[in-house]
Write a protein that holds these residues in place. Sequence first.
Motif, PDB file in Angstrom:
ATOM      1  N   GLY A 198       0.819  -1.200   0.000  1.00 41.67           N
ATOM      2  CA  GLY A 198       0.000   0.000   0.000  1.00 41.67           C
ATOM      3  C   GLY A 198       0.855   1.252   0.000  1.00 41.67           C
ATOM      4  O   GLY A 198       2.083   1.195  -0.054  1.00 41.67           O
ATOM      5  N   MET A 199       0.192   2.379   0.062  1.00 34.80           N
ATOM      6  CA  MET A 199       0.901   3.656   0.096  1.00 34.80           C
ATOM      7  C   MET A 199       1.783   3.740   1.340  1.00 34.80           C
ATOM      8  O   MET A 199       1.443   3.207   2.389  1.00 34.80           O
ATOM      9  CB  MET A 199      -0.086   4.818   0.106  1.00 34.80           C
ATOM     10  N   ASN A 200       2.892   4.417   1.208  1.00 34.94           N
ATOM     11  CA  ASN A 200       3.790   4.644   2.324  1.00 34.94           C
ATOM     12  C   ASN A 200       3.107   5.615   3.284  1.00 34.94           C
ATOM     13  O   ASN A 200       2.832   6.755   2.928  1.00 34.94           O
ATOM     14  CB  ASN A 200       5.117   5.211   1.794  1.00 34.94           C
ATOM     15  N   GLN A 201       2.841   5.167   4.491  1.00 32.41           N
ATOM     16  CA  GLN A 201       2.137   5.978   5.476  1.00 32.41           C
ATOM     17  C   GLN A 201       3.092   6.746   6.402  1.00 32.41           C
ATOM     18  O   GLN A 201       2.652   7.420   7.328  1.00 32.41           O
ATOM     19  CB  GLN A 201       1.213   5.095   6.331  1.00 32.41           C
ATOM     20  N   THR A 202       4.393   6.639   6.167  1.00 27.79           N
ATOM     21  CA  THR A 202       5.377   7.307   7.018  1.00 27.79           C
ATOM     22  C   THR A 202       5.830   8.616   6.390  1.00 27.79           C
ATOM     23  O   THR A 202       5.515   8.918   5.241  1.00 27.79           O
ATOM     24  CB  THR A 202       6.620   6.412   7.238  1.00 27.79           C
ATOM     25  N   GLN A 203       6.598   9.375   7.123  1.00 24.67           N
ATOM     26  CA  GLN A 203       7.186  10.612   6.609  1.00 24.67           C
ATOM     27  C   GLN A 203       8.474  10.321   5.825  1.00 24.67           C
ATOM     28  O   GLN A 203       8.976  11.184   5.128  1.00 24.67           O
ATOM     29  CB  GLN A 203       7.499  11.582   7.754  1.00 24.67           C
ATOM     30  N   GLY A 204       8.990   9.111   5.983  1.00 26.39           N
ATOM     31  CA  GLY A 204      10.226   8.733   5.300  1.00 26.39           C
ATOM     32  C   GLY A 204       9.957   8.205   3.902  1.00 26.39           C
ATOM     33  O   GLY A 204       8.908   8.449   3.320  1.00 26.39           O
ATOM     34  N   PHE A 205      10.905   7.458   3.380  1.00 27.19           N
ATOM     35  CA  PHE A 205      10.759   6.905   2.054  1.00 27.19           C
ATOM     36  C   PHE A 205      11.224   5.459   2.069  1.00 27.19           C
ATOM     37  O   PHE A 205      11.890   5.019   2.992  1.00 27.19           O
ATOM     38  CB  PHE A 205      11.546   7.717   1.016  1.00 27.19           C
ATOM     39  N   ARG A 206      10.847   4.739   1.049  1.00 32.64           N
ATOM     40  CA  ARG A 206      11.260   3.344   0.912  1.00 32.64           C
ATOM     41  C   ARG A 206      12.441   3.278  -0.040  1.00 32.64           C
ATOM     42  O   ARG A 206      12.521   4.023  -0.998  1.00 32.64           O
ATOM     43  CB  ARG A 206      10.120   2.500   0.354  1.00 32.64           C
ATOM     44  N   LYS A 207      13.346   2.361   0.228  1.00 31.09           N
ATOM     45  CA  LYS A 207      14.482   2.140  -0.661  1.00 31.09           C
ATOM     46  C   LYS A 207      14.303   0.789  -1.329  1.00 31.09           C
ATOM     47  O   LYS A 207      13.792  -0.143  -0.723  1.00 31.09           O
ATOM     48  CB  LYS A 207      15.796   2.136   0.119  1.00 31.09           C
ATOM     49  N   ALA A 208      14.729   0.696  -2.565  1.00 31.75           N
ATOM     50  CA  ALA A 208      14.646  -0.566  -3.299  1.00 31.75           C
ATOM     51  C   ALA A 208      15.920  -0.775  -4.102  1.00 31.75           C
ATOM     52  O   ALA A 208      16.507   0.172  -4.621  1.00 31.75           O
ATOM     53  CB  ALA A 208      13.451  -0.558  -4.229  1.00 31.75           C
TER      54      ALA A 208
END
Length: 72
Positions: A18-28
Amino acid sequence: MEKGDTVFFHPLLIHGSGMNQTQGFRKAISCHYASADCYYIDVKGTTQENIEKEVKEVATKKYALDEEISFK
């Protein structure tokens, strides 16, 4: 998953979240391994042609290339 966790997917597995619900970001990171016996498959006229065009545009812009990119 919790912060700092890592997950590996088989390349043929359809996956998502789902959508990122945090203030940070995801790394891939995407890693691909190929045999030295691999060969280029022309994608002209297929559904992959648009992806080839997009990859060329991004690479040309990112690396300030003046000449045509060839995947062959």
